[in-house]
Design an enzyme around this catalytic site. Structure first.
Site, mmCIF file in Angstrom:
data_model
loop_
_atom_site.group_PDB
_atom_site.id
_atom_site.type_symbol
_atom_site.label_atom_id
_atom_site.label_comp_id
_atom_site.label_asym_id
_atom_site.label_seq_id
_atom_site.Cartn_x
_atom_site.Cartn_y
_atom_site.Cartn_z
ATOM 1 N N GLU A 208 -11.033 -5.666 -6.627
ATOM 2 C CA GLU A 208 -11.645 -4.350 -6.447
ATOM 3 C C GLU A 208 -10.899 -3.244 -7.194
ATOM 4 O OE1 GLU A 208 -10.948 -6.416 -3.754
ATOM 5 O OE2 GLU A 208 -13.019 -7.139 -3.720
ATOM 6 N N LEU B 205 -7.289 -5.930 6.221
ATOM 7 C CA LEU B 205 -6.843 -7.067 5.415
ATOM 8 C C LEU B 205 -7.197 -6.908 3.935
ATOM 9 C CD1 LEU B 205 -5.371 -9.723 5.655
ATOM 10 C CD2 LEU B 205 -7.509 -10.821 6.307
ATOM 11 N N HIS C 209 3.533 3.333 -8.722
ATOM 12 C CA HIS C 209 3.397 1.914 -9.054
ATOM 13 C C HIS C 209 4.681 1.376 -9.682
ATOM 14 C CE1 HIS C 209 -0.724 1.913 -7.864
ATOM 15 N NE2 HIS C 209 -1.121 2.707 -8.837
ATOM 16 N N ASP D 103 0.837 -1.210 0.000
ATOM 17 C CA ASP D 103 0.000 0.000 0.000
ATOM 18 C C ASP D 103 0.870 1.258 0.000
ATOM 19 O OD1 ASP D 103 -2.355 1.345 -0.049
ATOM 20 O OD2 ASP D 103 -2.897 0.971 2.033
ATOM 21 N N SER E 21 -6.056 -6.372 -6.994
ATOM 22 C CA SER E 21 -7.205 -7.022 -6.367
ATOM 23 C C SER E 21 -8.413 -6.988 -7.302
ATOM 24 C CB SER E 21 -7.566 -6.321 -5.056
ATOM 25 O OG SER E 21 -8.227 -5.095 -5.305
ATOM 26 N N LEU F 148 13.132 -19.124 -3.417
ATOM 27 C CA LEU F 148 11.897 -18.454 -3.010
ATOM 28 C C LEU F 148 10.813 -18.607 -4.067
ATOM 29 C CD1 LEU F 148 10.581 -16.147 -1.034
ATOM 30 C CD2 LEU F 148 11.197 -14.639 -2.938
ATOM 31 N N ASN G 112 1.573 3.382 -2.839
ATOM 32 C CA ASN G 112 2.242 3.818 -4.069
ATOM 33 C C ASN G 112 1.748 5.191 -4.532
ATOM 34 O OD1 ASN G 112 3.676 1.416 -4.175
ATOM 35 N ND2 ASN G 112 2.298 0.453 -5.640
ATOM 36 N N TRP H 216 -10.358 -2.838 -10.217
ATOM 37 C CA TRP H 216 -10.979 -2.440 -11.474
ATOM 38 C C TRP H 216 -11.797 -1.156 -11.316
ATOM 39 C CZ3 TRP H 216 -9.073 -4.819 -15.526
ATOM 40 C CH2 TRP H 216 -8.603 -6.134 -15.410
#
Length: 234
Positions: A61, A188, A31, A14, A59, A125, A16, A63
């Site tokens: 959301e 969250l 971004h 969070d 996410s 990783l 950016n 969009w």
């Protein structure tokens, strides 16, 4: 540092846009800088022995954001992998994704799938990008798959949590140990709802583009100092 190292770190990246605004830059600049931070934090996690790093890249959301920003975010995977693919391979990092990428433009889908294919044999990783992903959507789709299996006689109506989890998008990943959210927000936001059930949460005021190895180590240190009881008693 490797003592009590979290196996799976999840990050809500969070800040950016706020980072860019403070510098008089367009949100897209934030971004772009945030994508560079993914690269540095992935390499740092790999060096510290973390097994999985999951990042909330886009996410379900997102969009709802302005179209020019959505268009840029859809192009960001191409920028990221074109610039950092060789470095990811050199560091033995494996790329995976969670989410319904079918909604993305074809070239974006192709670059993500190509990154997965090129790194599938890497054993370091796992860098998991959550793209067009939502936690409720993941559980809903899992329930649909399970219901279909029951109707076909392939699954029993009585099911345990572990068996149900096999229907999730994230079924091949371990549960999250440490969940970090940057830029001061403390929620969250529909990220890995099932996998985060017993994660340790750390909220930092540092915006994602400024989140560096020092901030990562501070979060890991705080995690290591906590007593994880999973509902029991120490």
């Amino acid at each position: 540092m490797k003592e009590k190292m979290p196996a799976h770190i999840a990050i809500i990246m969070d800040g950016n846009g706020r980072w860019a605004r403070k510098r008089g830059l367009p949100r897209t600049a934030g971004h772009k800088q945030g994508a560079q931070t993914i690269r540095s934090i992935a390499i740092a996690c790999n060096e510290r022995g973390v097994k999985v790093l999951s990042v909330y890249a886009f996410s379900t959301e997102n969009w709802k954001r302005p179209q020019d920003e959505v268009d840029y975010l859809c192009k960001l995977p191409r920028f990221f992998f074109n610039r950092y693919m060789e470095e990811l391979i050199k560091n033995n990092i494996q790329v995976r994704f969670l989410g319904e990428i079918e909604r993305f433009p074809e070239d974006t889908r192709n670059v993500i799938l190509s990154a997965v294919e090129k790194t599938k044999h890497n054993s370091g990783l796992i860098l998991c990008l959550a793209v067009n992903y939502g936690g409720r959507r993941e559980i809903t789709l899992a329930a649909q798959r399970y219901a279909a299996a029951v109707l076909k006689g392939e699954a029993d109506l009585q099911i345990e949590e572990e068996a149900f989890s096999r229907y999730l998008m994230s079924s091949e990943l371990p549960d999250v140990d440490l969940m970090i959210r940057t830029s001061g927000e403390q929620r969250l936001s529909n990220f890995l709802l099932w996998s985060n059930a017993y994660a340790e949460f750390i909220f930092t005021p540092v915006a994602w583009p400024d989140f560096d190895e020092k901030q990562l180590d501070l979060a890991i240190q705080e995690y290591q100092e906590r007593d994880r009881r999973y509902g029991g008693i120490s």
